[in-house]
Scaffold this motif. Structure first.
Motif: not given
Length: 294
Positions: A243-262
């Motif tokens: 969710q990011g929670n004040g950290g880098p957008p790499t967290g949300p980006a990898n969450n999206a990659l995982a969801s979209e890429g299986g």
């Protein structure tokens, strides 16, 4: 026990120092690091793994213990090839492992993705810690990741690169928000790992800041948003706080990659990009559970 150390040459002539901590018959872990860092800075993460695994440690070109080779070859394309060369030459020297797993962070994770998609991964499986996954233009998270990488380009280009002692850099890590969650021992380890003795008697960054900046910029032009199947080997994707929670957008980006890429994916809550030295035990447990399932 001291590891076996040896130098191997890449396909363009650059040399990489490899250290091998043997454990006969065990799964072999190849462990490397993120942009501007060095594998010795992750000691709080990998040292306990020596009790269970056959471990190969190496810094990427122009990083850590390797002699600097300059800008030639300091690209994701070459680093992707380096990962194949390291595997090929280490296996030839040590003998083929029963199972060889690439355990990579950030820049090296992205190089491993590129390696797998374009060359076919030489590793039996991959464990990728928070790769700076930049989605395609038009994706909801593209601008966040673009802004993140551009800020890092500026930061790296302007960061101090001369020190009287590694303790100066350790103090900078302690004062910086981005490294506030690192374990204190990791801050000390990393400061020593990313600096080298300079001719004037002081210390300089092992990886020139301009080379570090070039890799941050290159992340925006890789066009690399692969699904898990295209990597061709079992892969565990481990991201910073989803969710990011004040950290880098790499967290949300990898969450999206995982969801979209299986992907087989875990987002570790309340950690930043250097999650392996913020919560090393958690990161090790995810790794060992995955490897035991192979």
């Amino acid at each position: 026990m001291q590891p076996d150390s040896f130098i191997i040459s890449m396909d363009d002539g650059a040399d990489i120092l490899v250290r091998h901590h043997p454990r006969a018959g065990a799964t072999r872990l190849y462990i490397s690091h993120g942009n501007g860092f060095a594998v010795d800075g992750y000691k709080v993460f990998w040292e306990p793994l020596l009790e269970q695994f056959d471990v190969v440690l190496f810094d990427m070109r122009n990083h850590g213990r390797n002699d600097p080779t300059g800008a030639d070859g300091h690209t994701y394309q070459q680093m992707a090839r380096d990962l194949t060369t390291v595997h090929k030459k280490v296996e030839a020297r040590l003998g083929a492992a029963s199972k060889a797993v690439g355990v990579f962070h950030s820049m090296t994770s992205r190089a491993a993705m590129k390696n797998a998609v374009e060359l076919g991964s030489p590793y039996d499986a991959l464990v990728l810690y928070d790769p700076p996954s930049v989605p395609p233009r038009g994706h909801a998270l593209y601008e966040a990741m673009r802004g993140f990488e551009l800020k890092l380009v500026q930061w790296a280009s302007e960061r101090p690169d001369r020190f009287t002692d590694p303790a100066e850099l350790e103090a900078q890590y302690a004062a910086a928000r981005a490294s506030a969650k690192w374990l204190p021992q990791a801050r000390a380890d990393m400061a020593r790992a990313v600096t080298r003795k300079a001719a004037d008697g002081g210390y300089t960054l092992a990886c020139a800041r301009e080379l570090e900046a070039s890799i941050y910029l290159a992340a925006l032009t890789l066009d690399l948003w692969p699904d898990a199947q295209s990597l061709g080997v079992p892969t565990k994707l481990i991201g910073a706080d989803p969710q990011g929670n004040g950290g880098p957008p790499t967290g949300p980006a990898n969450n999206a990659l995982a969801s979209e890429g299986g992907y087989d994916y875990v987002g570790v809550e309340n950690v930043g990009h250097l999650l392996q030295i913020e919560q090393p035990e958690t990161c090790r447990n995810i790794l060992t559970d995955f490897v035991s399932s192979l």
